[in-house]
Motif scaffolding. Structure first.
Motif, PDB file in Angstrom:
ATOM      1  N   UNK A  78      24.083 -26.772 -18.242  1.00 15.81           N
ATOM      2  CA  UNK A  78      23.922 -28.146 -18.727  1.00 15.81           C
ATOM      3  C   UNK A  78      23.458 -29.037 -17.577  1.00 15.81           C
ATOM      4  N   UNK A  79      22.160 -29.206 -17.453  1.00 18.09           N
ATOM      5  CA  UNK A  79      21.625 -29.994 -16.336  1.00 18.09           C
ATOM      6  C   UNK A  79      21.912 -31.484 -16.489  1.00 18.09           C
ATOM      7  N   UNK A  80      22.340 -31.914 -17.696  1.00 23.60           N
ATOM      8  CA  UNK A  80      22.690 -33.320 -17.897  1.00 23.60           C
ATOM      9  C   UNK A  80      24.074 -33.640 -17.339  1.00 23.60           C
ATOM     10  N   UNK A  81      24.870 -32.614 -17.105  1.00 21.69           N
ATOM     11  CA  UNK A  81      26.202 -32.797 -16.537  1.00 21.69           C
ATOM     12  C   UNK A  81      26.055 -33.029 -15.031  1.00 21.69           C
ATOM     13  N   UNK A  82      26.534 -34.163 -14.517  1.00 17.10           N
ATOM     14  CA  UNK A  82      26.346 -34.471 -13.088  1.00 17.10           C
ATOM     15  C   UNK A  82      26.896 -33.403 -12.153  1.00 17.10           C
ATOM     16  N   UNK A  83      27.945 -32.704 -12.586  1.00 19.22           N
ATOM     17  CA  UNK A  83      28.502 -31.644 -11.741  1.00 19.22           C
ATOM     18  C   UNK A  83      27.463 -30.545 -11.505  1.00 19.22           C
ATOM     19  N   UNK A  84      26.866 -30.049 -12.590  1.00 14.32           N
ATOM     20  CA  UNK A  84      25.886 -28.977 -12.448  1.00 14.32           C
ATOM     21  C   UNK A  84      24.608 -29.472 -11.767  1.00 14.32           C
ATOM     22  N   UNK A  85      24.249 -30.722 -12.023  1.00 17.23           N
ATOM     23  CA  UNK A  85      23.065 -31.293 -11.372  1.00 17.23           C
ATOM     24  C   UNK A  85      23.253 -31.332  -9.858  1.00 17.23           C
ATOM     25  N   UNK A  86      24.435 -31.725  -9.413  1.00 15.03           N
ATOM     26  CA  UNK A  86      24.694 -31.810  -7.972  1.00 15.03           C
ATOM     27  C   UNK A  86      24.778 -30.414  -7.348  1.00 15.03           C
ATOM     28  N   UNK A  87      25.444 -29.482  -8.040  1.00 15.56           N
ATOM     29  CA  UNK A  87      25.530 -28.115  -7.531  1.00 15.56           C
ATOM     30  C   UNK A  87      24.130 -27.513  -7.407  1.00 15.56           C
ATOM     31  N   UNK A  88      23.297 -27.724  -8.434  1.00 16.70           N
ATOM     32  CA  UNK A  88      21.925 -27.194  -8.411  1.00 16.70           C
ATOM     33  C   UNK A  88      21.136 -27.784  -7.245  1.00 16.70           C
ATOM     34  N   UNK A  89      21.305 -29.084  -7.005  1.00 16.30           N
ATOM     35  CA  UNK A  89      20.588 -29.734  -5.897  1.00 16.30           C
ATOM     36  C   UNK A  89      21.000 -29.129  -4.553  1.00 16.30           C
ATOM     37  N   UNK A  90      22.284 -28.896  -4.383  1.00 13.65           N
ATOM     38  CA  UNK A  90      22.777 -28.335  -3.125  1.00 13.65           C
ATOM     39  C   UNK A  90      22.317 -26.887  -2.942  1.00 13.65           C
ATOM     40  N   UNK A  91      22.274 -26.139  -4.039  1.00 15.53           N
ATOM     41  CA  UNK A  91      21.799 -24.748  -3.948  1.00 15.53           C
ATOM     42  C   UNK A  91      20.312 -24.705  -3.591  1.00 15.53           C
TER      43      UNK A  91
END
Length: 333
Positions: free
Chosen positions: A68-81
């Motif tokens: 769920x890329x709309x979820x800020x948690x996953x968005x931030x994790x994806x950015x850091x990865x």
């Protein structure tokens, strides 16, 4: 666009020599190398890095599937990865499954066809077919934020049981006696583990869980809002709510505001994830912080290690969480 043959002609060398200079595959004298590099610069020649990588059996790209890329948690994790992979000279292809198994399977096939060197996999549920396909095709993979005992691959997770326990224990130590929970979907491993941590903390404190105080959401604000509305309309409403992610906690804050209930004077609310927005709600949200920087760094490191050493035994890393106390909870007198 210049070709390798034109470079060879201008440098007065063979195409093979130009190839050796580009790929560093054989010794070439310093004088010859300078002529080749000068010709490449003069002709503005750019080697076909994709073709070169494919010949070597590598593309220096990794796939990242998030639920769920709309979820800020996953968005931030994806950015850091992505940032961590970029440091290691890898490009990242981001795929959003939207919590849809068919979409997840489709993107898995897309990444395989793109010949990525490896895949970071955050599943949208408890289905393991996509992961089994990766294992069958011997695609280096790592599972993040989920754990599947049935499939023996590398994994990195935060300790969701510990996090659920920590959140509930904080409310218990703040002298709350009617602690509700808004859990996530039951088919998602982190949600279930947080719920079990909640139950264990109540049991250790000599308290029993009340069915009326257990609600389910989908990790989005609307579901937290609706669940909190139901809880606050009970004949004996809770004096504290543990929402299993920050977005549902934000929805619960809004439900309390609409009901004229003061947070934290009349109701404590705690979330989970410590997304950036949690510090800017009114009141600021007490929450459980997942170690997303460590999670992202370790996940990419293990995947690259798996790419380089495909036969080494799988590793399973569990990271601890931290309580972040802000203004949405208070100790009762």
């Amino acid at each position: 666009m210049a070709t390798i043959r034109e470079v060879a002609q201008l440098a007065d060398v063979s195409v093979t020599t130009v190839s050796h200079v580009i790929n560093r595959t054989r010794f070439v004298s310093e004088e010859t190398e300078k002529r080749v590099l000068s010709a490449m610069q003069e002709l503005n020649y750019r080697p076909n890095t994709l073709a070169r990588s494919l010949r070597r059996g590598e593309t220096h790209t990794i796939g990242l599937i998030v639920p769920d890329s709309a979820n800020p948690y996953f968005a931030e994790v994806a950015r850091l990865m992505e940032k961590q992979a970029f440091k290691a000279a890898y490009s990242t292809i981001l795929c959003n499954s939207d919590n849809d198994l068919e979409k997840e399977r489709s993107y898995t096939e897309v990444l395989i066809n793109k010949q990525v060197d490896g895949i970071i996999f955050m599943a949208c549920g408890d289905d393991i077919l996509s992961l089994e396909e990766l294992v069958y095709r011997q695609i280096p993979s790592i599972v993040v934020d989920r754990f599947f005992a049935q499939v023996d691959v590398d994994s990195v997770v935060s300790d969701n049981f510990q996090g659920g326990y920590l959140a509930t224990d904080h409310l218990i130590n703040s002298r709350h006696t009617k602690i509700a929970i808004i859990r996530g979907p039951s088919n998602i491993n982190p949600s279930a583990r947080r719920f079990h941590g909640y139950l264990q903390a109540l049991q250790d404190a000599g308290m029993t869980s009340e069915p009326d105080l257990i609600k389910s959401g989908d990790f989005h604000p609307q579901s937290g809002y609706q669940a909190a509305q139901e809880l606050l309309k009970l004949p004996e409403p809770p004096d504290a709510i543990f929402a299993c992610n920050d977005l549902m906690a934000i929805g619960a804050l809004h439900a309390a505001y609409e009901a004229g209930i003061n947070v934290p004077d009349e109701l404590s609310i705690i979330g989970y994830d410590n997304i950036e927005l949690a510090a800017f709600t009114q009141p600021a949200l007490t929450t459980i912080a997942q170690p997303i920087h460590s999670l992202a760094e370790l996940s990419v490191h293990l995947l690259l290690e798996r790419i380089d050493h495909p036969d080494c035994p799988p590793k399973h890393e569990i990271l601890s969480n931290q309580l972040i106390t802000r203004s949405s909870t208070r100790r009762l007198q």
